[in-house]
Write a protein that holds these residues in place. Structure first.
Motif, PDB file in Angstrom:
ATOM      1  N   SER A 162       8.482 -15.989   0.136  1.00  0.00           N
ATOM      2  CA  SER A 162       9.769 -16.161  -0.532  1.00  0.00           C
ATOM      3  C   SER A 162       9.911 -15.212  -1.718  1.00  0.00           C
ATOM      4  O   SER A 162      11.020 -14.914  -2.148  1.00  0.00           O
ATOM      5  CB  SER A 162       9.933 -17.610  -0.991  1.00  0.00           C
ATOM      6  N   ASP A 163       8.806 -14.718  -2.263  1.00  0.00           N
ATOM      7  CA  ASP A 163       8.854 -13.796  -3.393  1.00  0.00           C
ATOM      8  C   ASP A 163       7.685 -12.815  -3.295  1.00  0.00           C
ATOM      9  O   ASP A 163       6.612 -13.152  -2.799  1.00  0.00           O
ATOM     10  CB  ASP A 163       8.758 -14.577  -4.710  1.00  0.00           C
ATOM     11  N   GLY A 164       7.886 -11.603  -3.751  1.00  0.00           N
ATOM     12  CA  GLY A 164       6.806 -10.631  -3.817  1.00  0.00           C
ATOM     13  C   GLY A 164       6.600  -9.803  -2.565  1.00  0.00           C
ATOM     14  O   GLY A 164       5.605  -9.085  -2.457  1.00  0.00           O
ATOM     15  N   ASN A 165       7.524  -9.869  -1.605  1.00  0.00           N
ATOM     16  CA  ASN A 165       7.370  -9.106  -0.368  1.00  0.00           C
ATOM     17  C   ASN A 165       7.347  -7.607  -0.618  1.00  0.00           C
ATOM     18  O   ASN A 165       6.588  -6.880   0.007  1.00  0.00           O
ATOM     19  CB  ASN A 165       8.479  -9.457   0.616  1.00  0.00           C
ATOM     20  N   GLY A 166       8.176  -7.128  -1.532  1.00  0.00           N
ATOM     21  CA  GLY A 166       8.222  -5.699  -1.832  1.00  0.00           C
ATOM     22  C   GLY A 166       6.925  -5.195  -2.432  1.00  0.00           C
ATOM     23  O   GLY A 166       6.419  -4.132  -2.053  1.00  0.00           O
ATOM     24  N   ARG A 167       6.381  -5.963  -3.376  1.00  0.00           N
ATOM     25  CA  ARG A 167       5.105  -5.564  -4.002  1.00  0.00           C
ATOM     26  C   ARG A 167       3.983  -5.541  -2.973  1.00  0.00           C
ATOM     27  O   ARG A 167       3.173  -4.615  -2.933  1.00  0.00           O
ATOM     28  CB  ARG A 167       4.756  -6.522  -5.139  1.00  0.00           C
ATOM     29  N   LYS A 168       3.928  -6.554  -2.140  1.00  0.00           N
ATOM     30  CA  LYS A 168       2.880  -6.611  -1.109  1.00  0.00           C
ATOM     31  C   LYS A 168       3.062  -5.502  -0.072  1.00  0.00           C
ATOM     32  O   LYS A 168       2.088  -4.917   0.397  1.00  0.00           O
ATOM     33  CB  LYS A 168       2.866  -7.985  -0.455  1.00  0.00           C
ATOM     34  N   ALA A 169       4.312  -5.201   0.275  1.00  0.00           N
ATOM     35  CA  ALA A 169       4.574  -4.129   1.246  1.00  0.00           C
ATOM     36  C   ALA A 169       4.149  -2.777   0.683  1.00  0.00           C
ATOM     37  O   ALA A 169       3.583  -1.946   1.397  1.00  0.00           O
ATOM     38  CB  ALA A 169       6.051  -4.113   1.631  1.00  0.00           C
ATOM     39  N   ARG A 170       4.417  -2.542  -0.610  1.00  0.00           N
ATOM     40  CA  ARG A 170       3.975  -1.282  -1.226  1.00  0.00           C
ATOM     41  C   ARG A 170       2.457  -1.208  -1.309  1.00  0.00           C
ATOM     42  O   ARG A 170       1.859  -0.148  -1.088  1.00  0.00           O
ATOM     43  CB  ARG A 170       4.609  -1.126  -2.608  1.00  0.00           C
ATOM     44  N   PHE A 171       1.810  -2.335  -1.599  1.00  0.00           N
ATOM     45  CA  PHE A 171       0.351  -2.361  -1.619  1.00  0.00           C
ATOM     46  C   PHE A 171      -0.200  -2.051  -0.225  1.00  0.00           C
ATOM     47  O   PHE A 171      -1.128  -1.254  -0.072  1.00  0.00           O
ATOM     48  CB  PHE A 171      -0.157  -3.718  -2.111  1.00  0.00           C
ATOM     49  N   LEU A 172       0.379  -2.671   0.788  1.00  0.00           N
ATOM     50  CA  LEU A 172      -0.040  -2.423   2.172  1.00  0.00           C
ATOM     51  C   LEU A 172       0.128  -0.948   2.524  1.00  0.00           C
ATOM     52  O   LEU A 172      -0.750  -0.347   3.141  1.00  0.00           O
ATOM     53  CB  LEU A 172       0.766  -3.293   3.128  1.00  0.00           C
ATOM     54  N   MET A 173       1.240  -0.354   2.090  1.00  0.00           N
ATOM     55  CA  MET A 173       1.475   1.057   2.373  1.00  0.00           C
ATOM     56  C   MET A 173       0.394   1.917   1.716  1.00  0.00           C
ATOM     57  O   MET A 173      -0.131   2.844   2.331  1.00  0.00           O
ATOM     58  CB  MET A 173       2.856   1.466   1.859  1.00  0.00           C
ATOM     59  N   ASN A 174       0.022   1.606   0.482  1.00  0.00           N
ATOM     60  CA  ASN A 174      -1.033   2.358  -0.205  1.00  0.00           C
ATOM     61  C   ASN A 174      -2.385   2.188   0.476  1.00  0.00           C
ATOM     62  O   ASN A 174      -3.157   3.142   0.582  1.00  0.00           O
ATOM     63  CB  ASN A 174      -1.118   1.958  -1.671  1.00  0.00           C
ATOM     64  N   VAL A 175      -2.685   0.983   0.929  1.00  0.00           N
ATOM     65  CA  VAL A 175      -3.949   0.738   1.639  1.00  0.00           C
ATOM     66  C   VAL A 175      -3.992   1.532   2.934  1.00  0.00           C
ATOM     67  O   VAL A 175      -5.008   2.151   3.266  1.00  0.00           O
ATOM     68  CB  VAL A 175      -4.145  -0.773   1.906  1.00  0.00           C
ATOM     69  N   LEU A 176      -2.883   1.542   3.662  1.00  0.00           N
ATOM     70  CA  LEU A 176      -2.840   2.296   4.918  1.00  0.00           C
ATOM     71  C   LEU A 176      -2.962   3.800   4.661  1.00  0.00           C
ATOM     72  O   LEU A 176      -3.607   4.514   5.424  1.00  0.00           O
ATOM     73  CB  LEU A 176      -1.558   1.992   5.685  1.00  0.00           C
ATOM     74  N   LEU A 177      -2.373   4.290   3.573  1.00  0.00           N
ATOM     75  CA  LEU A 177      -2.519   5.702   3.227  1.00  0.00           C
ATOM     76  C   LEU A 177      -3.967   6.006   2.849  1.00  0.00           C
ATOM     77  O   LEU A 177      -4.527   7.027   3.261  1.00  0.00           O
ATOM     78  CB  LEU A 177      -1.586   6.077   2.081  1.00  0.00           C
ATOM     79  N   ALA A 178      -4.577   5.136   2.050  1.00  0.00           N
ATOM     80  CA  ALA A 178      -5.959   5.356   1.608  1.00  0.00           C
ATOM     81  C   ALA A 178      -6.918   5.297   2.796  1.00  0.00           C
ATOM     82  O   ALA A 178      -7.929   5.994   2.806  1.00  0.00           O
ATOM     83  CB  ALA A 178      -6.348   4.332   0.554  1.00  0.00           C
ATOM     84  N   SER A 179      -6.624   4.494   3.786  1.00  0.00           N
ATOM     85  CA  SER A 179      -7.520   4.384   4.939  1.00  0.00           C
ATOM     86  C   SER A 179      -7.476   5.635   5.807  1.00  0.00           C
ATOM     87  O   SER A 179      -8.330   5.820   6.674  1.00  0.00           O
ATOM     88  CB  SER A 179      -7.157   3.165   5.780  1.00  0.00           C
ATOM     89  N   GLY A 180      -6.518   6.531   5.560  1.00  0.00           N
ATOM     90  CA  GLY A 180      -6.420   7.752   6.326  1.00  0.00           C
ATOM     91  C   GLY A 180      -7.410   8.811   5.914  1.00  0.00           C
ATOM     92  O   GLY A 180      -7.570   9.812   6.592  1.00  0.00           O
ATOM     93  N   GLY A 181      -8.099   8.607   4.812  1.00  0.00           N
ATOM     94  CA  GLY A 181      -9.082   9.575   4.344  1.00  0.00           C
ATOM     95  C   GLY A 181      -8.535  10.450   3.224  1.00  0.00           C
ATOM     96  O   GLY A 181      -7.371  10.387   2.887  1.00  0.00           O
ATOM     97  N   PRO A 182      -9.385  11.272   2.648  1.00  0.00           N
ATOM     98  CA  PRO A 182      -8.976  12.063   1.485  1.00  0.00           C
ATOM     99  C   PRO A 182      -7.939  13.129   1.797  1.00  0.00           C
ATOM    100  O   PRO A 182      -7.157  13.496   0.926  1.00  0.00           O
ATOM    101  CB  PRO A 182     -10.290  12.704   1.018  1.00  0.00           C
ATOM    102  N   ASP A 183      -7.888  13.636   3.009  1.00  0.00           N
ATOM    103  CA  ASP A 183      -6.903  14.669   3.347  1.00  0.00           C
ATOM    104  C   ASP A 183      -5.488  14.151   3.317  1.00  0.00           C
ATOM    105  O   ASP A 183      -4.546  14.894   3.097  1.00  0.00           O
ATOM    106  CB  ASP A 183      -7.199  15.255   4.715  1.00  0.00           C
ATOM    107  N   CYS A 184      -5.321  12.860   3.546  1.00  0.00           N
ATOM    108  CA  CYS A 184      -3.994  12.273   3.606  1.00  0.00           C
ATOM    109  C   CYS A 184      -3.288  12.353   2.253  1.00  0.00           C
ATOM    110  O   CYS A 184      -2.105  12.618   2.167  1.00  0.00           O
ATOM    111  CB  CYS A 184      -4.083  10.816   4.045  1.00  0.00           C
ATOM    112  N   ASN A 185      -4.032  12.151   1.168  1.00  0.00           N
ATOM    113  CA  ASN A 185      -3.425  12.110  -0.158  1.00  0.00           C
ATOM    114  C   ASN A 185      -3.263  13.485  -0.772  1.00  0.00           C
ATOM    115  O   ASN A 185      -2.560  13.644  -1.759  1.00  0.00           O
ATOM    116  CB  ASN A 185      -4.249  11.231  -1.090  1.00  0.00           C
ATOM    117  N   SER A 186      -3.881  14.502  -0.239  1.00  0.00           N
ATOM    118  CA  SER A 186      -3.848  15.814  -0.868  1.00  0.00           C
ATOM    119  C   SER A 186      -2.779  16.739  -0.292  1.00  0.00           C
ATOM    120  O   SER A 186      -2.650  17.856  -0.717  1.00  0.00           O
ATOM    121  CB  SER A 186      -5.211  16.485  -0.728  1.00  0.00           C
ATOM    122  N   ARG A 187      -2.017  16.273   0.666  1.00  0.00           N
ATOM    123  CA  ARG A 187      -0.974  17.106   1.289  1.00  0.00           C
ATOM    124  C   ARG A 187       0.229  17.253   0.412  1.00  0.00           C
ATOM    125  O   ARG A 187       0.667  16.510  -0.326  1.00  0.00           O
ATOM    126  CB  ARG A 187      -0.545  16.526   2.627  1.00  0.00           C
TER     127      ARG A 187
END
Length: 72
Positions: free
Chosen positions: A47-72
């Motif tokens: 009911s509350d906090g979906n946006g914050r959790k979705a952004r956290f999930l997006m960051n986790v998925l980006l971080a799980s891609g490895g170091p090359d993902c963040n340096s582009r």
């Protein structure tokens, strides 16, 4: 009244499973992050906090891609 119908070719109950399959099959980490964010927003489980959790999930998925993902 104007009614707009979006036809994804699957029933509404199958959309989350189809998105999970897309995330699992996608090799590009940035695309997985966007799909994960979209899936979480579609499900909207809290009911509350979906946006914050979705952004956290997006960051986790980006971080799980490895170091090359963040340096582009």
């Amino acid at each position: 009244m104007l009614c707009i119908r979006l036809d994804f070719g699957v029933g509404p109950r199958r959309i989350p499973q189809c998105l999970f399959n897309l995330i699992e099959a996608e090799p590009e980490p940035s695309v997985r992050a966007v799909l994960g964010h979209c899936l979480f927003g579609y499900i909207h489980p809290y009911s509350d906090g979906n946006g914050r959790k979705a952004r956290f999930l997006m960051n986790v998925l980006l971080a799980s891609g490895g170091p090359d993902c963040n340096s582009r």
